[in-house]
Design a protein around this motif. Structure first.
Motif, PDB file in Angstrom:
ATOM      1  N   VAL A 121       0.863  -1.173   0.000  1.00 33.46           N
ATOM      2  CA  VAL A 121       0.000   0.000   0.000  1.00 33.46           C
ATOM      3  C   VAL A 121       0.904   1.229   0.000  1.00 33.46           C
ATOM      4  O   VAL A 121       1.866   1.285   0.764  1.00 33.46           O
ATOM      5  N   ALA A 122       0.615   2.194  -0.867  1.00 33.39           N
ATOM      6  CA  ALA A 122       1.459   3.384  -0.972  1.00 33.39           C
ATOM      7  C   ALA A 122       0.631   4.646  -0.768  1.00 33.39           C
ATOM      8  O   ALA A 122      -0.556   4.696  -1.089  1.00 33.39           O
ATOM      9  N   ALA A 123       1.274   5.678  -0.231  1.00 37.69           N
ATOM     10  CA  ALA A 123       0.618   6.967  -0.039  1.00 37.69           C
ATOM     11  C   ALA A 123       1.639   8.078  -0.201  1.00 37.69           C
ATOM     12  O   ALA A 123       2.807   7.915   0.155  1.00 37.69           O
ATOM     13  N   THR A 124       1.202   9.196  -0.740  1.00 34.19           N
ATOM     14  CA  THR A 124       2.069  10.361  -0.866  1.00 34.19           C
ATOM     15  C   THR A 124       1.300  11.614  -0.461  1.00 34.19           C
ATOM     16  O   THR A 124       0.082  11.682  -0.627  1.00 34.19           O
ATOM     17  N   ASP A 125       2.014  12.584   0.102  1.00 35.73           N
ATOM     18  CA  ASP A 125       1.343  13.797   0.574  1.00 35.73           C
ATOM     19  C   ASP A 125       2.385  14.870   0.839  1.00 35.73           C
ATOM     20  O   ASP A 125       3.599  14.634   0.685  1.00 35.73           O
ATOM     21  N   GLY A 126       1.919  16.030   1.233  1.00 39.97           N
ATOM     22  CA  GLY A 126       2.786  17.135   1.606  1.00 39.97           C
ATOM     23  C   GLY A 126       2.296  17.741   2.904  1.00 39.97           C
ATOM     24  O   GLY A 126       1.517  17.140   3.641  1.00 39.97           O
ATOM     25  N   VAL A 127       2.738  18.964   3.181  1.00 41.20           N
ATOM     26  CA  VAL A 127       2.360  19.660   4.409  1.00 41.20           C
ATOM     27  C   VAL A 127       1.460  20.851   4.098  1.00 41.20           C
ATOM     28  O   VAL A 127       0.867  21.433   4.992  1.00 41.20           O
ATOM     29  N   GLY A 128       1.327  21.214   2.839  1.00 42.94           N
ATOM     30  CA  GLY A 128       0.467  22.323   2.458  1.00 42.94           C
ATOM     31  C   GLY A 128       1.028  23.664   2.891  1.00 42.94           C
ATOM     32  O   GLY A 128       2.224  23.822   3.141  1.00 42.94           O
ATOM     33  N   THR A 129       0.143  24.652   3.008  1.00 46.09           N
ATOM     34  CA  THR A 129       0.606  26.009   3.292  1.00 46.09           C
ATOM     35  C   THR A 129       0.969  26.219   4.762  1.00 46.09           C
ATOM     36  O   THR A 129       1.358  27.334   5.150  1.00 46.09           O
ATOM     37  N   LYS A 130       0.895  25.184   5.564  1.00 51.47           N
ATOM     38  CA  LYS A 130       1.491  25.255   6.907  1.00 51.47           C
ATOM     39  C   LYS A 130       2.977  25.572   6.797  1.00 51.47           C
ATOM     40  O   LYS A 130       3.567  26.173   7.705  1.00 51.47           O
ATOM     41  N   LEU A 131       3.590  25.155   5.683  1.00 49.07           N
ATOM     42  CA  LEU A 131       4.994  25.461   5.457  1.00 49.07           C
ATOM     43  C   LEU A 131       5.260  26.963   5.469  1.00 49.07           C
ATOM     44  O   LEU A 131       6.351  27.403   5.841  1.00 49.07           O
ATOM     45  N   ARG A 132       4.272  27.749   5.020  1.00 46.79           N
ATOM     46  CA  ARG A 132       4.478  29.200   4.973  1.00 46.79           C
ATOM     47  C   ARG A 132       4.763  29.753   6.372  1.00 46.79           C
ATOM     48  O   ARG A 132       5.614  30.626   6.548  1.00 46.79           O
ATOM     49  N   ILE A 133       4.045  29.228   7.372  1.00 51.76           N
ATOM     50  CA  ILE A 133       4.273  29.673   8.746  1.00 51.76           C
ATOM     51  C   ILE A 133       5.654  29.241   9.212  1.00 51.76           C
ATOM     52  O   ILE A 133       6.383  30.010   9.846  1.00 51.76           O
ATOM     53  N   ALA A 134       6.035  27.998   8.908  1.00 46.44           N
ATOM     54  CA  ALA A 134       7.353  27.504   9.297  1.00 46.44           C
ATOM     55  C   ALA A 134       8.462  28.342   8.673  1.00 46.44           C
ATOM     56  O   ALA A 134       9.454  28.694   9.335  1.00 46.44           O
ATOM     57  N   ILE A 135       8.312  28.676   7.403  1.00 49.96           N
ATOM     58  CA  ILE A 135       9.324  29.480   6.706  1.00 49.96           C
ATOM     59  C   ILE A 135       9.388  30.881   7.294  1.00 49.96           C
ATOM     60  O   ILE A 135      10.469  31.411   7.577  1.00 49.96           O
ATOM     61  N   ASP A 136       8.225  31.491   7.509  1.00 48.44           N
ATOM     62  CA  ASP A 136       8.189  32.869   7.990  1.00 48.44           C
ATOM     63  C   ASP A 136       8.711  33.003   9.415  1.00 48.44           C
ATOM     64  O   ASP A 136       9.263  34.049   9.783  1.00 48.44           O
ATOM     65  N   THR A 137       8.507  31.981  10.242  1.00 48.36           N
ATOM     66  CA  THR A 137       8.947  32.042  11.634  1.00 48.36           C
ATOM     67  C   THR A 137      10.324  31.432  11.859  1.00 48.36           C
ATOM     68  O   THR A 137      10.960  31.691  12.887  1.00 48.36           O
ATOM     69  N   GLY A 138      10.777  30.592  10.934  1.00 45.05           N
ATOM     70  CA  GLY A 138      12.036  29.874  11.120  1.00 45.05           C
ATOM     71  C   GLY A 138      11.904  28.641  11.985  1.00 45.05           C
ATOM     72  O   GLY A 138      12.892  27.939  12.237  1.00 45.05           O
ATOM     73  N   HIS A 139      10.680  28.348  12.439  1.00 45.87           N
ATOM     74  CA  HIS A 139      10.453  27.165  13.280  1.00 45.87           C
ATOM     75  C   HIS A 139      10.150  25.964  12.374  1.00 45.87           C
ATOM     76  O   HIS A 139       8.987  25.635  12.123  1.00 45.87           O
ATOM     77  N   VAL A 140      11.198  25.327  11.895  1.00 45.12           N
ATOM     78  CA  VAL A 140      11.036  24.269  10.892  1.00 45.12           C
ATOM     79  C   VAL A 140      11.205  22.871  11.469  1.00 45.12           C
ATOM     80  O   VAL A 140      11.126  21.876  10.726  1.00 45.12           O
ATOM     81  N   ASP A 141      11.408  22.762  12.776  1.00 43.72           N
ATOM     82  CA  ASP A 141      11.800  21.469  13.345  1.00 43.72           C
ATOM     83  C   ASP A 141      10.699  20.419  13.332  1.00 43.72           C
ATOM     84  O   ASP A 141      10.995  19.233  13.434  1.00 43.72           O
ATOM     85  N   HIS A 142       9.433  20.838  13.233  1.00 44.19           N
ATOM     86  CA  HIS A 142       8.341  19.869  13.348  1.00 44.19           C
ATOM     87  C   HIS A 142       7.614  19.584  12.035  1.00 44.19           C
ATOM     88  O   HIS A 142       6.802  18.649  11.985  1.00 44.19           O
ATOM     89  N   VAL A 143       7.875  20.351  10.986  1.00 43.60           N
ATOM     90  CA  VAL A 143       7.120  20.121   9.750  1.00 43.60           C
ATOM     91  C   VAL A 143       7.466  18.763   9.133  1.00 43.60           C
ATOM     92  O   VAL A 143       6.664  18.194   8.386  1.00 43.60           O
ATOM     93  N   GLY A 144       8.631  18.221   9.456  1.00 42.45           N
ATOM     94  CA  GLY A 144       8.963  16.879   8.997  1.00 42.45           C
ATOM     95  C   GLY A 144       8.063  15.827   9.627  1.00 42.45           C
ATOM     96  O   GLY A 144       7.689  14.844   8.984  1.00 42.45           O
TER      97      GLY A 144
END
Length: 348
Positions: free
Chosen positions: A63-86
């Motif tokens: 069984v396979a699945a693929t996805d992303g994080v969506g525009t939540k990344l924008r907040i991570a990029i803007d704040t520099g808090h990238v440790d949890h988006v993974g």
């Protein structure tokens, strides 16, 4: 005698191969920590190998699945808090896999950016490794793409791909019937869907990411970056204990759109909205945007990140099992003979 040329290099075009190699060296221990039975090779090859027999399967279906994080990344990029988006990236894939009855076995990531910042990239991928470890899933490969001119400085994008397995004949949903009980597992907040609306609501409220969060004692940006909860291990325990007929991961489309995906066409569900307390983040968003309850229910998880459809005779035992595994469990409704999702009570 020929003179040595000092012509243009790949680095002059904006791609730093040495930085990419340094990143691989840094993340190798994090990836190695996710090893599990079945992994045959580490990072660095042209492909990744996995032995299903060594993982304990005799007649597996993949069984396979693929996805992303969506525009939540924008907040991570803007704040520099990238440790949890993974962690978000992993959760969005493996929480889907377990809904099919599959055990997620391995994961690959795709990280793309304009100019590679090794520390930022490493923090993101180390977060991916933490998510994999929490789900019992091996991080066996990935791709780091440095693409000058494609992304503004500091921007990046993420995608993930997970593969799981189950023994033939064990696929879910299966056996869903009228009268089955709906067990809701609490979410850890917004998770990773609806962030275009979230960002719009923050704009309406006139707040910045570093503003005090209206419903907690941290900043607004940090609160909204709370990672998606990983349900894999408790869900697999419940499946193996017996009595689980279906699981629905409550992502984009909310309860209204996701639960019907695992129900037979002739059946539906009735959900008691008063059976759990709406988390304050959703209450704040509803108030800020003057959102109708129906819009809230078809956009966000509203505090329920996963629903298990279970046999009535097994509901109490499965509740106990899931609570012992650390989940907050609510009995939120039943399967009915009327297609679609009907609501009673109120979220607020």
């Amino acid at each position: 005698m020929t003179s040595q040329k000092n012509g243009i290099t790949y680095a002059d075009a904006g791609v730093d191969i040495d930085a990419g190699n340094a990143l691989v060296d840094r993340i190798r221990p994090a990836a190695k920590a996710t090893d599990r039975p079945g992994v045959m090779a580490g990072l660095g090859g042209f492909g990744a190998l996995f032995d299903l027999r060594a993982a304990g399967y005799t007649d597996p279906v993949l069984v396979a699945a693929t996805d992303g994080v969506g525009t939540k990344l924008r907040i991570a990029i803007d704040t520099g808090h990238v440790d949890h988006v993974g962690v978000d990236l992993v959760a969005m894939c493996v929480n889907d896999l377990v809904c099919q009855g599959a055990e997620p076995l391995f994961f690959l990531d795709y990280f793309a950016t304009g100019a590679l910042e090794t520390d930022t990239a490493a923090r993101i991928i180390e977060g991916i490794a933490r998510g994999c470890s929490s789900a019992g899933t091996a991080l066996i490969g990935g791709e780091t793409a440095e693409m000058p001119g494609m992304y503004p400085p500091g921007d990046f994008d993420l995608a993930g791909f997970a593969v799981g397995a189950m023994e033939r004949g064990a696929a879910l949903p299966a056996g869903v019937a009228q009268g089955d009980v709906l067990l809701g597992l609490a979410s850890d907040g917004v998770h990773s869907n609806g962030y275009s609306l979230v960002r719009k609501l923050v704009e309406i409220a006139g707040l910045d990411w570093d503003a005090a969060c209206p419903w907690s004692d941290t900043t607004l940006g940090a609160e909204l970056l709370t990672p998606t909860r990983l349900y894999v291990k408790p869900a697999l325990q419940a499946i193996r204990a017996g009595g689980v007929h279906a699981l629905a991961h409550i992502t984009g489309g909310g309860l209204t759109e996701n639960l019907p995906r695992v129900l037979p066409e002739e059946l539906g569900a009735q959900i008691n909205l008063s059976s759990w307390t709406l988390p304050p983040v959703f209450d704040w968003m509803a108030e800020t945007g003057d959102m109708a309850e129906a819009e809230l229910l078809k956009t966000f998880n509203c505090g329920i990140g996963m629903i298990l459809v279970v046999a009535p005779a097994r509901a109490d035992a499965l509740c106990q099992l899931l609570r012992a595994a650390g989940e907050k469990v609510m009995t939120i409704g039943t399967v009915t003979s009327q297609p679609g999702v009907a609501y009673q009570g109120s979220l607020r």
